[in-house]
Design a protein around this motif. Structure first.
Motif, PDB file in Angstrom:
ATOM      1  N   UNK A   1       0.696  -0.997   0.041  1.00 16.55           N
ATOM      2  CA  UNK A   1       0.002  -0.038  -0.055  1.00 16.55           C
ATOM      3  C   UNK A   1       0.921   1.413   0.082  1.00 16.55           C
ATOM      4  N   UNK A   2       1.795   1.414  -0.866  1.00 17.28           N
ATOM      5  CA  UNK A   2       2.570   2.302  -1.298  1.00 17.28           C
ATOM      6  C   UNK A   2       2.151   3.901  -1.250  1.00 17.28           C
ATOM      7  N   UNK A   3       2.475   4.846  -0.657  1.00 19.78           N
ATOM      8  CA  UNK A   3       1.821   6.114  -0.761  1.00 19.78           C
ATOM      9  C   UNK A   3       2.614   6.885  -2.259  1.00 19.78           C
ATOM     10  N   UNK A   4       1.603   7.148  -3.007  1.00 22.09           N
ATOM     11  CA  UNK A   4       2.053   7.783  -4.627  1.00 22.09           C
ATOM     12  C   UNK A   4       2.489   8.848  -4.516  1.00 22.09           C
ATOM     13  N   UNK A   5       2.221  10.264  -3.645  1.00 18.29           N
ATOM     14  CA  UNK A   5       2.637  11.270  -3.520  1.00 18.29           C
ATOM     15  C   UNK A   5       2.870  11.715  -1.874  1.00 18.29           C
ATOM     16  N   UNK A   6       3.864  11.742  -1.424  1.00 19.18           N
ATOM     17  CA  UNK A   6       4.060  11.917   0.070  1.00 19.18           C
ATOM     18  C   UNK A   6       4.290  13.464   0.244  1.00 19.18           C
ATOM     19  N   UNK A   7       3.462  14.038   0.686  1.00 20.94           N
ATOM     20  CA  UNK A   7       3.609  15.428   0.962  1.00 20.94           C
ATOM     21  C   UNK A   7       3.657  15.816   2.549  1.00 20.94           C
ATOM     22  N   UNK A   8       4.772  16.439   2.979  1.00 24.02           N
ATOM     23  CA  UNK A   8       5.075  16.838   4.318  1.00 24.02           C
ATOM     24  C   UNK A   8       5.272  18.113   4.401  1.00 24.02           C
TER      25      UNK A   8
END
Length: 235
Positions: free
Chosen positions: A222-229
């Motif tokens: 369940x990889x995160x496509x766009x990780x925004x932090x």
């Protein structure tokens, strides 16, 4: 009914794979994608596939792995972003692409699953989407004919299943999974959890088991496509 449950993705696809298949795949980006079944299709070596899916995952994950191994001949999709290999193959003429507006693609799958061979829509009228398609006027407005999709195989990802194949999806991970499942002549579902028969509230079931032929349970990245932090603010 328990015969629907298989030990792993490879056995769940046993006897179903061959070159030239039309596959309907659930998911949106990397959300709710049947990652175990995709990996098993890659490992099987089948080729010349046509895949109907909103997009093709990302480089190195999801449907992107089938593009890297050149097992896909044609994509029926609405979005080609986030996957450099997808764009490269399309622009170089190595991959055939049938562009669909997103809602049209969802309805084509739904229509195919409902036994509807085609439907008229205004979406795409006056654009390249309409080229070569039948036009018809209704009440002074022009519509184009879109054909329903009936896939040889549907692969989907669900949250929970019971032994009869009833499926529950997790929030936005439902996305294209329901219409993709219904339009397949055979539907294989991978799930996070299989619960006893009767454990699911009938009112919470998103897809009845009559549409689902095989089930496999397994771990998912369940990889995160766009990780925004954002940086932690100083106190």
């Amino acid at each position: 009914m328990s015969k629907k449950i298989h030990a792993d993705a490879t056995s769940a696809l046993s006897g179903l794979l061959r070159d030239g298949l039309l596959i309907a795949a659930g998911g949106f980006g990397l959300c709710g994608i049947p990652e175990l079944l995709i990996a098993a299709i890659r490992d099987s070596g089948v080729k010349d596939l046509t895949v109907a899916s909103n997009n093709a995952g990302v480089d190195g994950f999801g449907l992107g792995v089938l593009l890297e191994t050149r097992q896909v001949r044609k994509m029926i999709s609405s979005y080609v972003g986030e996957n450099a290999e997808f764009m490269r193959q399309y622009l170089s003429g190595e991959l055939e692409l049938e562009f669909n507006p997103q809602g049209t693609l969802a309805e084509r799958m739904r229509a195919g699953g409902a036994g509807i061979p085609g439907f008229y829509t205004k979406t795409g009228v006056g654009t390249v989407i309409a080229e070569g398609k039948e036009h018809h006027d209704f009440d002074g407005e022009t519509y184009i004919l879109e054909r329903g999709i009936v896939a040889d195989l549907a692969i989907v990802k669900a949250w929970k299943a019971d032994p009869s194949g009833n499926l529950v999806f997790r929030k936005t991970a439902r996305n294209f999974n329901v219409p993709a499942a219904t339009c397949g002549k055979v539907c294989v579902a991978e799930v996070e959890e299989i619960v006893p028969l009767g454990a699911l509230d009938p009112d919470t079931i998103h897809l009845p088991g009559i549409y689902v032929h095989r089930i496999v349970q397994g771990p998912h990245e369940k990889r995160i496509e766009q990780r925004t932090t954002r940086k932690k603010e100083a106190v």
